[in-house]
Design an enzyme around this catalytic site. Structure first.
Site, PDB file in Angstrom:
ATOM      1  N   ASP A 112      -7.810   8.568  -0.013  1.00 33.94           N
ATOM      2  CA  ASP A 112      -8.363   7.497   0.817  1.00 33.94           C
ATOM      3  C   ASP A 112      -8.207   7.784   2.303  1.00 33.94           C
ATOM      4  OD1 ASP A 112      -9.434   5.951  -1.131  1.00 33.94           O
ATOM      5  OD2 ASP A 112      -8.029   4.296  -0.964  1.00 33.94           O
TER       6      ASP A 112
ATOM      7  N   SER B 266      -8.076   0.971   3.363  1.00 34.99           N
ATOM      8  CA  SER B 266      -8.488   0.458   2.062  1.00 34.99           C
ATOM      9  C   SER B 266      -9.640  -0.521   2.222  1.00 34.99           C
ATOM     10  CB  SER B 266      -7.314  -0.259   1.391  1.00 34.99           C
ATOM     11  OG  SER B 266      -7.709  -0.906   0.204  1.00 34.99           O
TER      12      SER B 266
ATOM     13  N   GLY C 115     -13.406  -1.942  -7.049  1.00 31.75           N
ATOM     14  CA  GLY C 115     -14.725  -1.339  -6.871  1.00 31.75           C
ATOM     15  C   GLY C 115     -14.850  -0.385  -5.718  1.00 31.75           C
ATOM     16  N   GLY C 116     -13.729   0.187  -5.230  1.00 31.51           N
ATOM     17  CA  GLY C 116     -13.813   1.204  -4.186  1.00 31.51           C
ATOM     18  C   GLY C 116     -14.471   0.689  -2.927  1.00 31.51           C
TER      19      GLY C 116
ATOM     20  N   ARG D  59       0.842  -1.204   0.000  1.00 32.69           N
ATOM     21  CA  ARG D  59       0.000   0.000   0.000  1.00 32.69           C
ATOM     22  C   ARG D  59       0.876   1.254   0.000  1.00 32.69           C
ATOM     23  NH1 ARG D  59      -4.855   2.256  -1.263  1.00 32.69           N
ATOM     24  NH2 ARG D  59      -6.090   3.005   0.491  1.00 32.69           N
TER      25      ARG D  59
ATOM     26  N   THR E 148      -9.492   0.291  -9.765  1.00 30.83           N
ATOM     27  CA  THR E 148      -8.642  -0.693  -9.110  1.00 30.83           C
ATOM     28  C   THR E 148      -8.669  -1.882 -10.055  1.00 30.83           C
ATOM     29  OG1 THR E 148      -9.410   0.145  -6.997  1.00 30.83           O
ATOM     30  CG2 THR E 148      -8.457  -1.993  -6.922  1.00 30.83           C
TER      31      THR E 148
END
Length: 567
Positions: free
Chosen positions: A418, A447, A467-468, A104, A376
């Site tokens: 985010d 996340s 897909g967030g 990340r 993503t």
């Protein structure tokens, strides 16, 4: 025993997190068998084909994972890339070990909680979305170098060769590229290098137009030659810091030199004879799945879709996302309560669900509303030795920050969005968060990416999706299809709906609910919000141990491709 280890330690300590709670006896797939076929399912045919070629050349699943990720980074600039990061859930068959590789992004050392606020403490949304200031320190290059060094059989010069080829020779524009470029067109037009590479005269390229990225090819060659240091030090790092500083960014050479991936223990739990292995913090995915299945344990759920089933699933989603908003963040900065997956706490949450009646989110324990972006990518891999990979990668919004570094060709992420730019102010995905996910130097943003394995005596499932904020509920619904013995094609094609606590609505794809179901849900107090389009891009593999057969499927909503390879 229920435990969640959450010491407050700083960035580069290897933090291991493990959740174990048992709703039934733990059941794990046989360790003695090897799959009759290998399989890869990814979001783009070129990536799947390149991964299969690596397996044919003697590479293992981890080598193929490097190839698939790197090709996706080139041919899906709207979804992933070396300017972003991701999570790799892997199973090492030789060591019989599950590992979660955290690649990340991290906040630069000059980041602070008011980075995206003006002098009146108002959030300036564009700063965390567009341009260099929106980008966290990318982790994908480090993760692929880590996979090659510790798990792969082949050198990076081999596993990155297809990505280098497509960067130099180009890849054809497809319908997904055109759709997502339209979503971010204005921001792309305003960035000179992005405009020159990814658009044609400031317009969306026509189908089959070749996108070439020669500067990115050179960056990948430096990574292939020197591994981690070939990206985070030397020429690549110097170009990035100089150009970003010139354009308002705050990266330093130390930020890049200090970046490291973290190996974490996955979240693991059991539900009705199935053993789940999923993503730990800084992903909310594993804990949320554990909570949702933990609540279901206390209810009898109809096997087929009905208003009663929809309501129950929406209510467990609502409660898991409420806890996500309040408690979850980077475990090096945030103490995550162990109660979240305890039997007594999940029983308490279950008891608050009333049949045939919506629980307004305002009636739950109040919490300031969290944030998250929609593009993503995901891929799943199984090799002939039983090694497996479930990986979800992201640059956040389509085409990330829309800023492309001219000298490295890196299209940079906007994952800083985010974070919670200010507690209570939603991000691009409508999620809200507290101080647990505030902007802080060296921190990894929360996340929803949820790469997952599901084991039983008869089967092994590998799945995940982009897909967030909806990723977790998509994996949840896909897993339920598997638990109902549905074929892998059903997991990826199932109509989807989603509740994330705030806003207090059930979001859904077209055709998910019948007219009668909609009316009955509204009578029960639910507000329905059609998304107006399909969403997600699940990639899944099923190894049926009973039938000695491997099947794979890619989400029909996009252009993904799944292939199996006979031994």
């Amino acid at each position: 025993m229920n435990r969640l280890l959450t010491p407050s330690v700083k960035q580069h300590f290897i933090f291991l997190i493990f959740v174990s709670f048992v709703f039934s006896n733990p059941v794990i797939a046989s360790n003695s068998e090897t799959p009759p076929q290998s399989a890869i399912a990814s979001a783009h045919p070129l990536a799947t084909q390149a991964g299969i070629k690596i397996l044919q050349q003697g590479g293992n699943a981890f080598d193929a994972a490097i190839t698939v990720a790197s090709v996706l980074a080139v041919v899906e600039p709207y979804s992933s890339g070396f300017g972003g990061g991701g999570f790799w859930l892997i199973h090492d068959a030789k060591q019989q070990r599950n590992v979660f590789i955290d690649g990340r992004e991290t906040a630069p050392q000059k980041a602070h909680p008011k980075l995206y606020q003006n002098n009146q403490n108002e959030v300036i949304r564009s700063l965390s979305i567009n341009g260099p200031l929106a980008a966290g320190i990318p982790g994908q290059a480090a993760a692929l170098a880590h996979l090659a060094k510790h798990y792969g059989n082949l050198p990076l010069s081999t596993t990155l060769s297809d990505a280098i080829h497509y960067a130099e020779q180009g890849f054809p524009v497809d319908k997904v590229y055109r759709k997502l470029a339209a979503y971010r067109l204005k921001a792309m037009q305003e960035e000179r290098t992005t405009n020159a590479i990814f658009l044609v005269d400031g317009k969306i390229p026509e189908l089959d137009h070749l996108i070439k990225q020669p500067a990115l090819a050179q960056t990948l060659k430096r990574l292939a030659k020197a591994g981690h240091t070939g990206f985070y030090q030397g020429e690549t790092a110097q170009y990035l810091v100089k150009n970003m500083t010139d354009h308002g960014g705050i990266w330093t050479l130390e930020d890049l030199a200090n970046y490291q991936v973290i190996e974490r223990a996955p979240i693991e739990f059991d539900y009705q004879g199935y053993h789940f292995i999923s993503a730990p913090p800084p992903s909310a995915g594993g804990i949320a799945l554990a909570q949702m299945f933990g609540m279901l344990q206390h209810h009898t759920m109809p096997q087929h879709q009905s208003v009663e089933q929809i309501q129950l699933l929406a209510e467990v989603m609502r409660r898991a996302y409420r806890d996500r908003a309040e408690y979850l963040g980077d475990p090096a900065f945030t103490d995550i309560p162990s109660k979240l997956t305890s039997s007594s706490y999940l029983q308490q949450l279950s008891n608050s669900i009333t049949p045939n009646k919506a629980t307004p989110s305002s009636e739950l324990k109040p919490v300031l509303p969290p944030n998250q972006g929609t593009d993503t990518t995901h891929y799943s891999i199984l090799d002939d030795q039983g090694n497996r990979v479930s990986a979800t990668l992201s640059i956040n919004l389509p085409f990330g920050s829309a800023y492309t570094d001219p000298d490295t060709g890196l299209l940079l992420n906007n994952e800083m969005d985010d974070f919670s730019s200010q507690p209570g102010v939603p991000n691009s995905y409508g999620l809200v968060a507290t101080e647990a996910n505030a902007v802080e130097a060296g921190k990894r943003p929360l996340s929803s990416m949820t790469p997952t394995f599901i084991e039983s005596p008869d089967s092994l499932a590998i799945l995940g999706t982009p897909g967030g904020s909806r990723i977790i509920t998509m994996v949840f619904l896909g897993a339920l299809e598997h638990l109902n013995q549905a074929p892998v094609e059903n997991w990826v094609s199932r109509p989807r709906f989603h509740h994330q606590y705030l806003p207090d609505v059930i979001q859904h794809e077209p055709e998910t609910f019948s007219s009668a179901e909609k009316k009955q849900l509204e009578r029960h107090g639910y507000k329905l919000k059609p998304v107006g389009r399909t969403y997600g891009n699940m990639q899944a593999i099923l190894w049926n141990l009973k039938e000695k057969k491997v099947t794979a499927a890619s989400d029909p909503r996009r252009i993904g491709n799944s292939l199996t390879l006979n031994h």
